[in-house]
Every structure is written in structure tokens, then in C-alpha cells.
Design an enzyme around this catalytic site. Structure first.
Site, mmCIF file in Angstrom:
data_model
loop_
_atom_site.group_PDB
_atom_site.id
_atom_site.type_symbol
_atom_site.label_atom_id
_atom_site.label_comp_id
_atom_site.label_asym_id
_atom_site.label_seq_id
_atom_site.Cartn_x
_atom_site.Cartn_y
_atom_site.Cartn_z
ATOM 1 N N ASP A 94 37.297 28.536 24.345
ATOM 2 C CA ASP A 94 37.720 29.941 24.307
ATOM 3 C C ASP A 94 39.128 30.121 23.761
ATOM 4 O OD1 ASP A 94 35.361 30.863 25.285
ATOM 5 O OD2 ASP A 94 36.129 31.523 27.223
ATOM 6 N N HIS A 136 42.948 39.248 29.222
ATOM 7 C CA HIS A 136 42.599 38.102 30.076
ATOM 8 C C HIS A 136 43.757 37.128 30.277
ATOM 9 C CE1 HIS A 136 38.481 39.328 30.210
ATOM 10 N NE2 HIS A 136 38.254 39.110 28.940
ATOM 11 N N GLY A 144 39.951 33.611 27.993
ATOM 12 C CA GLY A 144 39.183 34.612 27.279
ATOM 13 C C GLY A 144 39.786 35.061 25.962
ATOM 14 N N ASP A 171 36.627 47.736 27.640
ATOM 15 C CA ASP A 171 36.068 46.499 27.096
ATOM 16 C C ASP A 171 34.889 46.064 27.971
ATOM 17 O OD1 ASP A 171 37.364 44.051 25.211
ATOM 18 O OD2 ASP A 171 36.089 43.339 26.837
ATOM 19 N N HIS A 173 34.380 43.240 29.126
ATOM 20 C CA HIS A 173 34.855 42.244 30.089
ATOM 21 C C HIS A 173 35.919 42.855 31.008
ATOM 22 C CE1 HIS A 173 33.374 39.996 26.577
ATOM 23 N NE2 HIS A 173 33.022 39.056 27.449
ATOM 24 N N ASP A 260 33.157 45.784 22.409
ATOM 25 C CA ASP A 260 32.111 44.796 22.702
ATOM 26 C C ASP A 260 31.105 45.268 23.745
ATOM 27 O OD1 ASP A 260 33.999 44.678 24.692
ATOM 28 O OD2 ASP A 260 34.200 42.497 24.698
ATOM 29 N N TYR A 299 32.745 41.761 18.784
ATOM 30 C CA TYR A 299 32.386 40.546 18.054
ATOM 31 C C TYR A 299 31.284 40.797 17.026
ATOM 32 C CZ TYR A 299 35.401 39.357 21.744
ATOM 33 O OH TYR A 299 36.491 39.388 22.568
#
Length: 386
Positions: A94, A136, A144, A171, A173, A260, A299
């Protein structure tokens, strides 16, 4: 009403680095986003400016990050050899180590600081840093795809100047690093709508993560099940995020508007489209609170380009043709992209999965209303709270 003053923070250096050919995060996306904005005529609007940026300075970086962590980042950044230090989260799949690593991270953080500075010191209504949103990064650990937490650093600067801030993260995440930065503070209300950490990175962001000490009740999380679609996403925003933001009535809002959560993103399982994304951008603009917007995840390159172009258009009060400009289509065709339209139709997920996601979001909303609303809306809802 005076026209909105907006700034797009951009550096041609954003695309000069690479996480590696096989890494899902492609820094070249900033160029594609800018190309689409330019094709729509969004880079020459009245009231807007394009501003450059420099890297973050050490003093501000140290307002959150541990000195030994920054030292290791800088050391690895100058190395021509592959390096790793898993104690600091460096060198795994990552968060790879590459030449210029710290320069890349420091430039993105510097761009976010410049966005905050323009809103705070130069009277801009909105400033947007495409290359921000690395939510992150922890105090002493990369995670991340994130090495330096630009949002925390910029918000620290705003708080030091006496400002109260809402941080909203849409996001896919959980914004775990930003939550960490303000978990014990009542000067920053953090709100994150994200795919549930039960089965999804980073494994955090549940409703019971509400803060500690003075910060109790100032961390808000809405974990969403896979297949949450446009209508459910807008429901979570309208019934949790928007009333809390309005009641807290901050001096500045900072948003991480990663793309994302879109249904065709290769790394996630949420199912939103430009429909709910554009809706949220319009609601944020309507708050008329100084706004620092940051990029983040995304992505699928065309999702990211379309989402951030829509966001920039909303920020500037521009309605866009739903068909992509012919000049842009000619650029992306040789790259294998078949896209012809900017806007998606509103999407509904399959009935069984949607019912599970609906049940989950309704339970989350009920828990948050019980645990969080009395403190925020009770304290700030009748006065400005400033």
C-alpha cells in the site's frame, strides 16, 4: 450577493512521482482532471484563480507527525535503493517507498495548506486541492497510500488561529487518520460516511467511535454496507451529516471528496454515481461557509475526472453540458476510454442487497441521533456556539 471567489490549487509537479506501475493509485489522474476542467472552460471563469503551492514546512508537519517518522520519510525519499521500515508502515504494497517520496507528500500537504490559507487570509470562499485528502496517514505511520496527513495539518493551523472546523469525509474509506488527529477535541467535528469496516479497510469507523474527553460526541461515523446506492447515500448525508454541520455552524468546512464510492470503482463496493455526488456538492455550496475541498481516493480514472469536474463546476455555479466535450473525448479515446457522458442516471442497487443496506443505514442513523445529536444540536442549534 457578491460573486463566489474560488481557487484551484495546482502544480505541474503533482504528476512527477509514481507509486509504481502496478499500484492502483495513479498520480497522473490530476492531469486528466485538469484536462476535463479545461475542456469545459472551467479554468477561465470570473471569480476563480489557479494558484500554485510549495511543500509543507517542518513546523506545520510536526504539529501532528512524530519527528522520528518524518525523519525516516525524508531519509527514504533520497534513497536510490528499495527501503522498508514496517514500524512506520513504509515499504509494503500500500505504501511503497520511492525516490522523492517525501517531496511528493510534502507538496500535496503544502497545497492543502495553501487552500486553507487562501480561505482564511485572502477571503476566498472556496479553495480546492485536487492532490489532497490523504486521510489514512497517522502520527507515526503511513497507511492506505497516505504518508503525510494534509487535512490534519491544515486544520491544526486553522484551529491555532481560533477557528472551529467541520471535517466531512465522503471517501469510500473511513477517515481514520483525521479522526485520530482530533479525537479529543471539541474544536473540530469530524464526520465520515464510508464503507463499513467490518470487512473493509481500514477496519474502523463504527458508530461507537465518538471521541474522548472534550472530544466526546465530536467524532461521527456512518458505516455503510456494500451496495449502498445513491438514494441511501443521500439519506445518510441528509439525516446525519447536513444537520450536524448546520448546527455546529463552523468557521470553515474541510471536505475530503474522494470519488471511490462510485459503483464502478475497482477497490470498493458502494454504488453511488454522479447523481448523489453532485447533490452533496450542491448542498455543501448552499451552506455558504468558507470551504476547503480536498481530493482523495478514486481508482477509476474517469470517475475521478468526472466527479471533481462536477465539484469544481458546482463551486463556481456553472451548469455543465451532460455530454463530455468533443476535444476531451478525442484525448481519452486512444487510451481506451469509451466515455461520452459526464452525468450518470440515478442508480438503484439490487433489491435484496439494497434492503440490507437500507436496514443498516437506518440503524446507524438512529444510533447517531441518540448518541450525537443531543450534544451537537442541543449545544449549537440555538446559537452560533462561537
Amino acid at each position: 450577493m457578491p460573486p463566489t471567489r474560488t481557487a484551484l490549487i495546482y502544480s505541474p509537479l503533482f504528476g512527477n512521482f509514481s507509486y509504481g506501475d502496478d499500484h492502483p493509485f495513479k498520480l497522473q489522474r490530476y492531469r486528466v482532471v485538469r484536462d476535463l476542467m479545461e475542456s469545459y472552460g472551467l479554468l477561465k471563469l470570473p471569480g476563480m484563480e489557479i494558484r500554485g503551492c510549495g511543500p509543507i514546512d517542518d513546523e506545520l508537519a510536526l504539529s501532528f507527525h512524530a519527528p522520528e517518522y518524518l525523519a525516516r520519510l525524508k531519509e527514504f525519499s533520497t534513497s536510490d535503493e528499495p527501503r522498508a521500515d514496517f514500524r512506520f508502515g513504509l515499504g509494503d504494497a500500500d505504501c511503497p517507498v520511492f525516490k522523492g517520496l517525501y517531496d511528493c507528500a510534502a507538496l500535496g500537504a503544502g497545497a492543502t495548506f495553501e487552500a486553507a490559507r487562501l480561505v482564511e487570509e485572502e477571503g476566498f470562499d472556496i479553495a480546492f486541492n485536487l492532490a489532497g485528502g490523504w486521510h489514512h496517514a497517522h502520527r507515526a505511520r503511513a497507511s492506505g497510500f497516505s504518508y503525510v496527513n494534509d487535512a490534519v495539518l491544515a486544520i491544526n493551523w486553522l484551529v491555532a488561529r481560533g477557528r472551529r472546523v467541520v471535517y466531512l469525509d465522503i471517501d469510500a474509506h473511513h477517515g481514520d487518520g483525521v479522526q485520530e488527529g482530533f479525537y479529543d477535541s471539541d474544536r473540530v467535528l469530524t464526520i465520515s460516511l464510508h464503507e463499513s469496516g467490518i470487512y473493509f479497510f481500514p477496519g474502523t469507523g463504527f458508530e461507537n467511535e465518538t471521541g474522548t474527553g472534550r472530544g466526546r460526541g465530536y467524532s461521527v461515523n456512518v458505516p455503510l454496507l456494500a451496495h449502498t446506492d445513491d438514494a441511501l447515500y443521500m439519506k445518510a448525508f441528509d439525516e446525519v451529516a447536513y444537520p450536524l454541520m448546520a448546527a455546529y455552524d463552523p468557521d470553515v468546512i474541510v471536505t475530503q471528496i474522494g470519488a471511490d464510492a462510485f459503483r464502478t470503482d475497482p477497490l470498493t463496493q458502494l454504488e453511488i454515481t454522479t447523481h448523489s455526488y453532485g447533490y452533496i456538492m450542491r448542498k455543501l455550496k448552499a451552506l455558504r461557509i468558507p470551504w476547503v475541498a480536498l481530493g482523495g481516493g478514486g481508482y477509476d480514472l474517469m470517475n475521478t475526472a468526472r466527479a471533481w469536474t462536477i465539484a469544481w463546476a458546482v463551486m463556481n455555479g456553472v451548469e455543465l453540458n451532460p455530454r463530455l466535450p468533443a476535444a476531451f473525448v478525442r484525448k481519452i479515446e486512444p487510451l481506451g476510454y469509451p466515455h461520452r457522458v459526464l452525468l450518470d442516471a440515478m442508480h438503484w442497487s439490487e433489491e435484496y442487497e439494497r434492503n440490507l443496506a437500507l436496514d443498516a443505514v437506518e440503524k446507524s442513523i438512529a444510533r447517531i441521533r441518540a448518541a450525537i445529536f443531543p450534544g451537537i444540536i442541543g449545544t449549537y442549534g440555538k446559537t452560533s456556539g462561537k
